[in-house]
Design a protein around this motif. Structure first.
Motif, PDB file in Angstrom:
ATOM      1  N   VAL A  47      36.406 -26.930   5.359  1.00 32.31           N
ATOM      2  CA  VAL A  47      35.217 -27.343   4.618  1.00 32.31           C
ATOM      3  C   VAL A  47      34.621 -28.635   5.162  1.00 32.31           C
ATOM      4  O   VAL A  47      35.342 -29.605   5.397  1.00 32.31           O
ATOM      5  N   PHE A  48      33.337 -28.617   5.358  1.00 32.74           N
ATOM      6  CA  PHE A  48      32.596 -29.818   5.697  1.00 32.74           C
ATOM      7  C   PHE A  48      31.505 -29.981   4.661  1.00 32.74           C
ATOM      8  O   PHE A  48      30.518 -29.251   4.684  1.00 32.74           O
ATOM      9  N   THR A  49      31.726 -30.871   3.703  1.00 36.90           N
ATOM     10  CA  THR A  49      30.701 -31.079   2.688  1.00 36.90           C
ATOM     11  C   THR A  49      29.658 -32.030   3.236  1.00 36.90           C
ATOM     12  O   THR A  49      29.982 -33.016   3.888  1.00 36.90           O
TER      13      THR A  49
ATOM     14  N   PRO B  62      26.989 -34.498   2.117  1.00 30.67           N
ATOM     15  CA  PRO B  62      26.230 -35.265   1.124  1.00 30.67           C
ATOM     16  C   PRO B  62      24.778 -35.317   1.593  1.00 30.67           C
ATOM     17  O   PRO B  62      24.503 -35.212   2.796  1.00 30.67           O
TER      18      PRO B  62
ATOM     19  N   LEU C  85      28.045 -33.037  11.192  1.00 31.95           N
ATOM     20  CA  LEU C  85      29.223 -32.336  10.690  1.00 31.95           C
ATOM     21  C   LEU C  85      29.590 -31.175  11.603  1.00 31.95           C
ATOM     22  O   LEU C  85      30.763 -30.927  11.870  1.00 31.95           O
TER      23      LEU C  85
END
Lengths: 330, 330
Positions: free
Chosen positions: A96-98, A100, A108
């Motif tokens: 997972v690469f959140t 913001p 990312l």
């Protein structure tokens, strides 16, 4: 659980060589008979090849990078769960690469390349053209989930947003609404734009329209202002997450939602069925979209040259209590 | 974005050897002056070491496995986002293992070991004792998030569930409620049990209590039945996700929530602030819990022998409209 079963034990039980076991689990060629014997022995013993060891043979990390933002919209955790399940079933997992809001998705995705992911799913974010080209050059397939990008040459899976928007318009017109308004999803995103265009084309003249930017608070403010100024008898809101805010705001203004003013959303997230909202909405089939995404991505992992696929999946209008129902509407 | 910056370029710019650059980024010893020069050059050039190359030096995969289920409860996507952000800030990423109800979390954790994760976060699931021992033997630290396990010897981060339950009870008693009921979270989980026990100890005799099992539909049925049979004037519901269902059901029964019957939840998920529910609830500080989890886990990654930590984080009662407010309650 007394120690790990080794490939040597599998080989011994199957009566084949260790390299035959490796060939079966790395997807290299092996005779049907060998494969059957190996798989049976592996199942009997509870053998599972080490992923990293396997990746050294196959060049696969068995990791799919997911860039996701906007998890406060219930559609995305649901989609994440479905994507994860569909990938787990194929022996892959999601890293997972959140993102913001402030952060560039491109940065990312660059980090993902460091992890040697086998593929990338970009949900609700836009991938720069440079980066798309770099991924392509590196042979790492990208599939956009719930977002299209015309010029990118990337594969994408969305619901049939234009058709869906038009279906909502037909529903509202058949219900005899004459003062129709729209709070769109962000018009800078294909999903927001396509739903809005499909709706506009089929709804006829609107008494009000504004861009809700997929933001709940913004949609709430817009709905209250529309109610005071344009007094619509129906509002199509570009996703459920915004529609909940619009309904709360309309009620605060004293409007009887479902009687005085119809509200229709888009997504059919779990909360749409909750009594407090009882939201009529166009369903995005999250499970089918996730399965199509995984299928498309893994096909590209097998053959990065197979060309981009653009998949649209239709969903039904789910009729509940937040909008007047046309007589005889099936 | 014209090609990747190499460690040789960083070394040249910093005026140090390539091995000095490696030492700095692998966390091996380097002089302060060298480290400062290398980091400045790396920042100037936009250099980022390849994770897998780095992992060969450091023995770290920079991957943290997360087992999670129950994403329909808004608390968990929120927590996932906070955990992901806190880990990303430290150069780690989450590999997701979703646990459908049917599946054994132990099987998923076994798969994680295959990916050579540096650590494991188990959210809302129970880890078998055998497996905990195996992780420990393999030197892979585990932190339980929002779940405790007394006998496991595992580190854990929760909110102060017992204190929180007691705080809700004091609030309801101060508000003059005399017919208090409770729909607990699943009593087989520490979170459900601790909240219920803290509440019970401070609330005095209850007119009704039942286990909602963290299930929305079940909580809705229980609330409706309690309203018909025991006619409570207050219900503490063991998490917000169930409380929304209870409120919908109470309204269907004709009860005026907030006037005739007070409802208090636990979590303070985003929807608790939405107008339709306006839920008074005990906040679980998701961000602080996530940060404590990441800090605890990474300390164990550095030193697997440092012993288990049990961390409880207190949250405030957030007073909204779903429950009568005691006079003078600050």
């Amino acid at each position: 659980m007394s120690g790990r079963v080794t490939s040597a034990e599998v080989a011994a039980r199957a009566g084949v060589s260790r390299s035959a076991v490796s060939r079966v689990f790395s997807g290299a060629s092996a005779s049907k008979a060998t494969e059957r014997k190996v798989r049976k022995a592996a199942a009997d013993l509870g053998y599972r090849p080490n992923v990293l060891a396997r990746s050294l043979i196959t060049g696969r990390s068995r990791i799919i990078g997911l860039v996701v933002s906007y998890l406060d919209n219930q559609f995305y955790p649901d989609a994440l769960e479905r994507l994860s399940e569909a990938l787990q079933a194929e022996g892959y997992h999601i890293l997972v690469f959140t993102a913001p809001e402030a952060e560039e998705p491109d940065a990312l995705v660059e980090q993902m390349l460091d992890y040697q992911v086998d593929g990338i799913i970009a949900a609700s974010v836009t991938i720069g053209g440079d980066l798309a080209a770099r991924c392509q050059a590196a042979g790492i397939p990208v599939v956009l989930f719930n977002r299209g990008q015309d010029a990118s040459g990337l594969s994408q899976v969305t619901s049939a947003n234009r058709t869906g928007g038009a279906e909502v318009a037909r529903f509202l017109r058949a219900g005899g609404h004459g003062r129709i308004a729209q709070i769109t999803g962000w018009l800078g995103a294909s999903t927001g734009r396509d739903r809005a265009e499909g709706f506009r084309a089929a709804a006829g003249p609107l008494v009000a329209e504004a861009d809700g930017m997929f933001d709940r608070d913004r949609a709430a403010e817009l709905a209250a202002a529309m109610w005071r100024d344009a007094r619509p008898d129906a509002i199509f809101v570009g996703n459920d997450h915004m529609a909940f805010g619009a309904i709360d705001a309309l009620r605060s203004e004293g409007a009887a939602v479902g009687r005085e003013v119809s509200v229709v959303g888009y997504d059919d997230v779990a909360a749409a069925a909750w009594g407090a909202y009882d939201l009529t909405t166009l369903r995005q089939p999250a499970r089918r979209m996730a399965e199509a995404t995984v299928e498309t991505l893994l096909a590209l992992v097998e053959d990065p040259d197979r060309g981009a696929a653009r998949i649209e999946i239709e969903g039904p209008l789910v009729v509940r209590g937040s909008a007047r129902v046309p007589e005889g509407w099936a």
